[in-house]
Write a protein that holds these residues in place. Sequence first.
Motif, PDB file in Angstrom:
ATOM      1  N   LYS A  54       0.816  -1.218   0.000  1.00  0.00           N
ATOM      2  CA  LYS A  54       0.000   0.000   0.000  1.00  0.00           C
ATOM      3  C   LYS A  54       0.847   1.264   0.000  1.00  0.00           C
ATOM      4  CE  LYS A  54      -4.024  -2.095   1.990  1.00  0.00           C
ATOM      5  NZ  LYS A  54      -5.189  -1.946   2.795  1.00  0.00           N
ATOM      6  N   ASP A  55       2.116   1.147   0.363  1.00  0.00           N
ATOM      7  CA  ASP A  55       2.993   2.313   0.392  1.00  0.00           C
ATOM      8  C   ASP A  55       3.539   2.682  -0.987  1.00  0.00           C
ATOM      9  OD1 ASP A  55       4.398  -0.074   0.351  1.00  0.00           O
ATOM     10  OD2 ASP A  55       6.144   0.771   1.376  1.00  0.00           O
ATOM     11  N   ASN A  56       3.473   1.794  -1.956  1.00  0.00           N
ATOM     12  CA  ASN A  56       3.946   2.061  -3.314  1.00  0.00           C
ATOM     13  C   ASN A  56       2.732   2.323  -4.203  1.00  0.00           C
ATOM     14  OD1 ASN A  56       4.898   1.872  -6.008  1.00  0.00           O
ATOM     15  ND2 ASN A  56       6.596   0.565  -5.348  1.00  0.00           N
ATOM     16  N   PRO A  57       2.511   3.579  -4.641  1.00  0.00           N
ATOM     17  CA  PRO A  57       1.285   3.883  -5.385  1.00  0.00           C
ATOM     18  C   PRO A  57       1.180   3.164  -6.726  1.00  0.00           C
ATOM     19  CG  PRO A  57       2.688   5.835  -5.193  1.00  0.00           C
ATOM     20  CD  PRO A  57       3.311   4.756  -4.385  1.00  0.00           C
ATOM     21  N   ASP A  58       2.298   2.933  -7.404  1.00  0.00           N
ATOM     22  CA  ASP A  58       2.255   2.255  -8.702  1.00  0.00           C
ATOM     23  C   ASP A  58       1.843   0.798  -8.545  1.00  0.00           C
ATOM     24  OD1 ASP A  58       2.666   2.069 -11.558  1.00  0.00           O
ATOM     25  OD2 ASP A  58       4.512   0.960 -11.108  1.00  0.00           O
ATOM     26  N   ILE A  59       2.475   0.096  -7.623  1.00  0.00           N
ATOM     27  CA  ILE A  59       2.134  -1.312  -7.396  1.00  0.00           C
ATOM     28  C   ILE A  59       0.712  -1.425  -6.858  1.00  0.00           C
ATOM     29  CG2 ILE A  59       2.673  -3.356  -6.014  1.00  0.00           C
ATOM     30  CD1 ILE A  59       5.611  -2.591  -6.216  1.00  0.00           C
ATOM     31  N   HIS A  60       0.320  -0.510  -5.977  1.00  0.00           N
ATOM     32  CA  HIS A  60      -1.024  -0.569  -5.417  1.00  0.00           C
ATOM     33  C   HIS A  60      -2.088  -0.316  -6.488  1.00  0.00           C
ATOM     34  CE1 HIS A  60      -3.731  -0.900  -2.073  1.00  0.00           C
ATOM     35  NE2 HIS A  60      -4.313   0.245  -2.384  1.00  0.00           N
ATOM     36  N   TRP A  61      -1.800   0.552  -7.463  1.00  0.00           N
ATOM     37  CA  TRP A  61      -2.745   0.785  -8.561  1.00  0.00           C
ATOM     38  C   TRP A  61      -2.938  -0.505  -9.358  1.00  0.00           C
ATOM     39  CZ3 TRP A  61      -3.217   0.289 -13.754  1.00  0.00           C
ATOM     40  CH2 TRP A  61      -4.283   0.952 -14.359  1.00  0.00           C
ATOM     41  N   HIS A  62      -1.832  -1.165  -9.696  1.00  0.00           N
ATOM     42  CA  HIS A  62      -1.927  -2.426 -10.439  1.00  0.00           C
ATOM     43  C   HIS A  62      -2.648  -3.491  -9.605  1.00  0.00           C
ATOM     44  CE1 HIS A  62       0.346  -1.398 -14.005  1.00  0.00           C
ATOM     45  NE2 HIS A  62       1.263  -0.829 -13.235  1.00  0.00           N
ATOM     46  N   ALA A  63      -2.397  -3.508  -8.305  1.00  0.00           N
ATOM     47  CA  ALA A  63      -3.060  -4.495  -7.440  1.00  0.00           C
ATOM     48  C   ALA A  63      -4.564  -4.244  -7.396  1.00  0.00           C
ATOM     49  CB  ALA A  63      -2.463  -4.443  -6.039  1.00  0.00           C
ATOM     50  N   LYS A  64      -4.978  -2.969  -7.299  1.00  0.00           N
ATOM     51  CA  LYS A  64      -6.413  -2.672  -7.319  1.00  0.00           C
ATOM     52  C   LYS A  64      -7.034  -3.068  -8.650  1.00  0.00           C
ATOM     53  CE  LYS A  64      -6.589   1.675  -6.234  1.00  0.00           C
ATOM     54  NZ  LYS A  64      -7.011   3.010  -5.758  1.00  0.00           N
ATOM     55  N   ASN A  65      -6.332  -2.806  -9.740  1.00  0.00           N
ATOM     56  CA  ASN A  65      -6.818  -3.193 -11.062  1.00  0.00           C
ATOM     57  C   ASN A  65      -6.920  -4.719 -11.159  1.00  0.00           C
ATOM     58  OD1 ASN A  65      -7.766  -2.181 -13.517  1.00  0.00           O
ATOM     59  ND2 ASN A  65      -5.798  -2.438 -14.517  1.00  0.00           N
ATOM     60  N   GLY A  66      -5.941  -5.415 -10.613  1.00  0.00           N
ATOM     61  CA  GLY A  66      -5.961  -6.879 -10.624  1.00  0.00           C
ATOM     62  C   GLY A  66      -7.072  -7.454  -9.772  1.00  0.00           C
ATOM     63  N   VAL A  67      -7.355  -6.836  -8.624  1.00  0.00           N
ATOM     64  CA  VAL A  67      -8.461  -7.303  -7.782  1.00  0.00           C
ATOM     65  C   VAL A  67      -9.785  -7.042  -8.497  1.00  0.00           C
ATOM     66  CG1 VAL A  67      -9.679  -6.902  -5.611  1.00  0.00           C
ATOM     67  CG2 VAL A  67      -7.204  -7.119  -5.611  1.00  0.00           C
ATOM     68  N   GLY A  68      -9.884  -5.922  -9.195  1.00  0.00           N
ATOM     69  CA  GLY A  68     -11.084  -5.663  -9.998  1.00  0.00           C
ATOM     70  C   GLY A  68     -11.257  -6.708 -11.084  1.00  0.00           C
ATOM     71  N   LEU A  69     -10.161  -7.096 -11.711  1.00  0.00           N
ATOM     72  CA  LEU A  69     -10.206  -8.145 -12.727  1.00  0.00           C
ATOM     73  C   LEU A  69     -10.587  -9.491 -12.100  1.00  0.00           C
ATOM     74  CD1 LEU A  69      -9.771  -8.468 -15.756  1.00  0.00           C
ATOM     75  CD2 LEU A  69      -7.368  -8.911 -15.297  1.00  0.00           C
ATOM     76  N   LEU A  70     -10.124  -9.748 -10.891  1.00  0.00           N
ATOM     77  CA  LEU A  70     -10.511 -10.960 -10.163  1.00  0.00           C
ATOM     78  C   LEU A  70     -12.019 -10.969  -9.894  1.00  0.00           C
ATOM     79  CD1 LEU A  70      -9.916 -13.520  -8.469  1.00  0.00           C
ATOM     80  CD2 LEU A  70      -9.428 -11.995  -6.555  1.00  0.00           C
ATOM     81  N   ILE A  71     -12.561  -9.824  -9.503  1.00  0.00           N
ATOM     82  CA  ILE A  71     -13.999  -9.735  -9.267  1.00  0.00           C
ATOM     83  C   ILE A  71     -14.767 -10.011 -10.559  1.00  0.00           C
ATOM     84  CG2 ILE A  71     -15.868  -8.137  -8.649  1.00  0.00           C
ATOM     85  CD1 ILE A  71     -13.864  -6.900  -6.627  1.00  0.00           C
ATOM     86  N   LEU A  72     -14.274  -9.470 -11.679  1.00  0.00           N
ATOM     87  CA  LEU A  72     -14.898  -9.741 -12.975  1.00  0.00           C
ATOM     88  C   LEU A  72     -14.848 -11.238 -13.293  1.00  0.00           C
ATOM     89  CD1 LEU A  72     -16.100  -8.677 -15.692  1.00  0.00           C
ATOM     90  CD2 LEU A  72     -13.737  -8.619 -16.518  1.00  0.00           C
ATOM     91  N   ASP A  73     -13.722 -11.878 -13.023  1.00  0.00           N
ATOM     92  CA  ASP A  73     -13.594 -13.321 -13.245  1.00  0.00           C
ATOM     93  C   ASP A  73     -14.638 -14.101 -12.442  1.00  0.00           C
ATOM     94  OD1 ASP A  73     -11.427 -12.749 -14.838  1.00  0.00           O
ATOM     95  OD2 ASP A  73      -9.919 -13.474 -13.421  1.00  0.00           O
ATOM     96  N   VAL A  74     -14.824 -13.720 -11.184  1.00  0.00           N
ATOM     97  CA  VAL A  74     -15.782 -14.422 -10.325  1.00  0.00           C
ATOM     98  C   VAL A  74     -17.208 -14.206 -10.828  1.00  0.00           C
ATOM     99  CG1 VAL A  74     -16.766 -14.462  -7.997  1.00  0.00           C
ATOM    100  CG2 VAL A  74     -14.289 -14.414  -8.300  1.00  0.00           C
ATOM    101  N   VAL A  75     -17.527 -12.975 -11.230  1.00  0.00           N
ATOM    102  CA  VAL A  75     -18.881 -12.693 -11.731  1.00  0.00           C
ATOM    103  C   VAL A  75     -19.161 -13.493 -13.005  1.00  0.00           C
ATOM    104  CG1 VAL A  75     -20.312 -10.874 -12.760  1.00  0.00           C
ATOM    105  CG2 VAL A  75     -19.072 -10.438 -10.641  1.00  0.00           C
ATOM    106  N   ILE A  76     -18.203 -13.511 -13.923  1.00  0.00           N
ATOM    107  CA  ILE A  76     -18.381 -14.272 -15.162  1.00  0.00           C
ATOM    108  C   ILE A  76     -18.497 -15.765 -14.859  1.00  0.00           C
ATOM    109  CG2 ILE A  76     -17.222 -14.982 -17.298  1.00  0.00           C
ATOM    110  CD1 ILE A  76     -16.209 -12.121 -17.545  1.00  0.00           C
ATOM    111  N   SER A  77     -17.687 -16.246 -13.940  1.00  0.00           N
ATOM    112  CA  SER A  77     -17.731 -17.660 -13.573  1.00  0.00           C
ATOM    113  C   SER A  77     -19.089 -18.030 -12.986  1.00  0.00           C
ATOM    114  CB  SER A  77     -16.623 -17.955 -12.570  1.00  0.00           C
ATOM    115  OG  SER A  77     -16.634 -19.296 -12.202  1.00  0.00           O
ATOM    116  N   LEU A  78     -19.610 -17.197 -12.086  1.00  0.00           N
ATOM    117  CA  LEU A  78     -20.923 -17.470 -11.511  1.00  0.00           C
ATOM    118  C   LEU A  78     -22.019 -17.406 -12.572  1.00  0.00           C
ATOM    119  CD1 LEU A  78     -20.725 -15.549  -8.120  1.00  0.00           C
ATOM    120  CD2 LEU A  78     -20.749 -18.015  -8.470  1.00  0.00           C
TER     121      LEU A  78
END
Length: 137
Positions: A54-78
């Motif tokens: 959370k202290d590195n804004p660049d990595i945290h941005w990519h992590a938030k984007n990746g978690v959003g993509l994970l949520i999309l994966d779960v929604v599509i899977s369901l």
Amino acid sequence: MSDIPPPTVPPPGGSYTPPPPPPPGGAPASSDRTLMVILAYLGLLALIPYLTKKDNPDIHWHAKNGVGLLILDVVISLGFWVLSFVLRNSILGCGAGMISCIVWLGIFALHVYCIIQAVGGKRPRIPVVTDFAEKNL
């Protein structure tokens, strides 16, 4: 006895190029950036950089984007799970299965694209996912 190693002798019949000097100040400040941005787009592993960097804004941005993509994966899977349950005994179930395979290949390609862009230093924008991640995560 001395701690200094003996000088390196060039190989016979060839030229010798010494190794490059170490970078000044040691390793770069964020030597794990590449690993963390790759993890950010690998499904459930996106939670590792999301929770630890959370202290590195660049990595945290990519992590938030990746978690959003994970949520999309779960929604599509369901969604495909419910669709396959509803259409399990009809010919439409076979068509839904083929469509789900094509969609999952597209999702896989999206993950690979995001990893390549992130390692290259760019921020890939996934139209709905990135907006959701920036506002809610």
